[in-house]
Write a protein that holds these residues in place. Structure first.
Motif, PDB file in Angstrom:
ATOM      1  N   VAL A  57      26.695  21.637  54.915  1.00 40.24           N
ATOM      2  CA  VAL A  57      27.414  22.968  54.593  1.00 40.24           C
ATOM      3  C   VAL A  57      26.976  24.060  56.062  1.00 40.24           C
ATOM      4  O   VAL A  57      25.996  24.042  56.408  1.00 40.24           O
ATOM      5  N   ALA A  58      28.117  24.575  56.369  1.00 39.25           N
ATOM      6  CA  ALA A  58      28.004  25.644  57.364  1.00 39.25           C
ATOM      7  C   ALA A  58      28.181  26.943  56.864  1.00 39.25           C
ATOM      8  O   ALA A  58      29.133  27.073  56.372  1.00 39.25           O
ATOM      9  N   ILE A  59      27.405  27.793  57.401  1.00 39.75           N
ATOM     10  CA  ILE A  59      27.612  29.169  57.469  1.00 39.75           C
ATOM     11  C   ILE A  59      27.881  29.839  58.517  1.00 39.75           C
ATOM     12  O   ILE A  59      27.124  30.016  59.465  1.00 39.75           O
ATOM     13  N   LEU A  60      29.060  30.206  58.732  1.00 40.98           N
ATOM     14  CA  LEU A  60      29.733  30.772  59.901  1.00 40.98           C
ATOM     15  C   LEU A  60      29.077  32.276  60.368  1.00 40.98           C
ATOM     16  O   LEU A  60      28.376  32.850  59.470  1.00 40.98           O
ATOM     17  N   ALA A  61      29.399  32.476  61.523  1.00 41.61           N
ATOM     18  CA  ALA A  61      28.652  33.736  62.145  1.00 41.61           C
ATOM     19  C   ALA A  61      28.776  35.060  61.434  1.00 41.61           C
ATOM     20  O   ALA A  61      27.968  35.707  61.214  1.00 41.61           O
ATOM     21  N   ASP A  62      30.018  34.800  60.709  1.00 42.01           N
ATOM     22  CA  ASP A  62      30.629  36.117  60.002  1.00 42.01           C
ATOM     23  C   ASP A  62      30.117  35.839  58.214  1.00 42.01           C
ATOM     24  O   ASP A  62      30.309  36.769  57.713  1.00 42.01           O
ATOM     25  N   GLY A  63      29.183  34.922  58.124  1.00 42.05           N
ATOM     26  CA  GLY A  63      28.863  34.706  56.967  1.00 42.05           C
ATOM     27  C   GLY A  63      29.494  33.882  55.931  1.00 42.05           C
ATOM     28  O   GLY A  63      29.258  33.535  54.687  1.00 42.05           O
ATOM     29  N   ARG A  64      30.804  33.357  56.142  1.00 40.17           N
ATOM     30  CA  ARG A  64      31.528  32.490  55.574  1.00 40.17           C
ATOM     31  C   ARG A  64      31.105  31.126  55.355  1.00 40.17           C
ATOM     32  O   ARG A  64      30.470  30.630  56.270  1.00 40.17           O
ATOM     33  N   MET A  65      31.462  30.513  54.360  1.00 41.14           N
ATOM     34  CA  MET A  65      30.549  29.142  54.071  1.00 41.14           C
ATOM     35  C   MET A  65      31.864  28.206  54.125  1.00 41.14           C
ATOM     36  O   MET A  65      32.987  28.486  53.792  1.00 41.14           O
ATOM     37  N   LEU A  66      31.455  27.025  54.660  1.00 40.59           N
ATOM     38  CA  LEU A  66      32.337  25.877  54.811  1.00 40.59           C
ATOM     39  C   LEU A  66      31.601  24.642  54.462  1.00 40.59           C
ATOM     40  O   LEU A  66      30.736  24.221  55.012  1.00 40.59           O
TER      41      LEU A  66
END
Ligand SMILES: N[C@@H](CCC(=O)N[C@@H](CS)C(=O)NCC(=O)O)C(=O)O
Length: 203
Positions: A57-66
């Protein structure tokens, strides 16, 4: 800006492929070791991040999850030389990524997990894992007999996705000596990514 947080297990090809892409492209990230074998993907805290209970799981720098390894790789590699510019070549790369998740990973990765990490006995393993895994390696062998990489003669996400569990296939009881073009390609992709070859099984 906060770096990307990457939740993943160092034992998992699905997780490592996202890490290798980030490293190759110089994307800053913090790796948060999260092992599915230890139950870390089933805690309430982790399920709040990914209700599917899976890494990577990646949590992007702006907080969105992928989630989903191949989606994460594609996000990281947007506009890089790991994704062909030509529409047909890009679609061929996607063809391999979808094939990897349906026809390769479910057999080779699962056999590696059961045999190598969970120490299940050979006679307790579903025989389909061996036959379908061998069929996937034979398909790769056919493709790589006449080409250095899977798509258009250059390293793409297809190679990175597929090398993750192919290089570890001996841990699942698959003999890469039977697939010489695959074996040579594994070495080629490892050199491209700066990876040390995995030690032989049993050492
Ligand atoms: N299709 C997913 C598969 C992810 C996956 O199966 N992750 C495993 C580790 S390799 C996991 O987290 N398993 C825990 C579980 O399913 O409970 C992907 O490519 O990201």
């Amino acid at each position: 800006m906060t770096a990307i947080r990457l939740y993943g297990s160092s034992d998992s090809g699905n997780c490592l492929k996202t890490k290798w892409v980030a490293e190759r492209l110089g994307i800053r990230f913090e790796w948060i070791e999260t092992s599915s074998f230890s139950g870390a993907t089933r805690t309430p805290e982790f399920l709040a991040i990914n209700p599917a209970g899976q890494v990577p799981v990646a949590i992007l720098a702006d907080g969105r999850m992928l989630a989903q390894s191949n989606a994460i790789m594609l996000y990281f590699a947007e506009n890089s030389d790991l994704v062909p510019k030509d529409a047909y070549e890009r679609a061929k790369m996607l063809e391999w990524l979808f094939w990897e998740q349906y026809s390769h990973e479910p057999y080779i990765a699962v056999r590696i997990a059961r045999k190598y990490f969970l120490n299940q006995r050979e006679e307790d393993l579903d025989p389909v894992l061996l036959t379908k895994g061998a069929a996937a390696l034979a398909r790769l062998e056919l493709q790589l007999q006449g080409a250095p990489f899977l798509v258009n003669g250059a390293l793409t996400l297809a190679d990175i996705a597929l090398v993750a569990y192919t290089r570890a296939a001996p841990r699942g009881g698959f003999d890469l000596e039977s697939y010489p073009a695959v074996k040579a390609w594994v070495g080629r992709v490892e050199r491209e990514l700066g990876l040390e070859p995995l030690p032989p099984v049993g050492q």
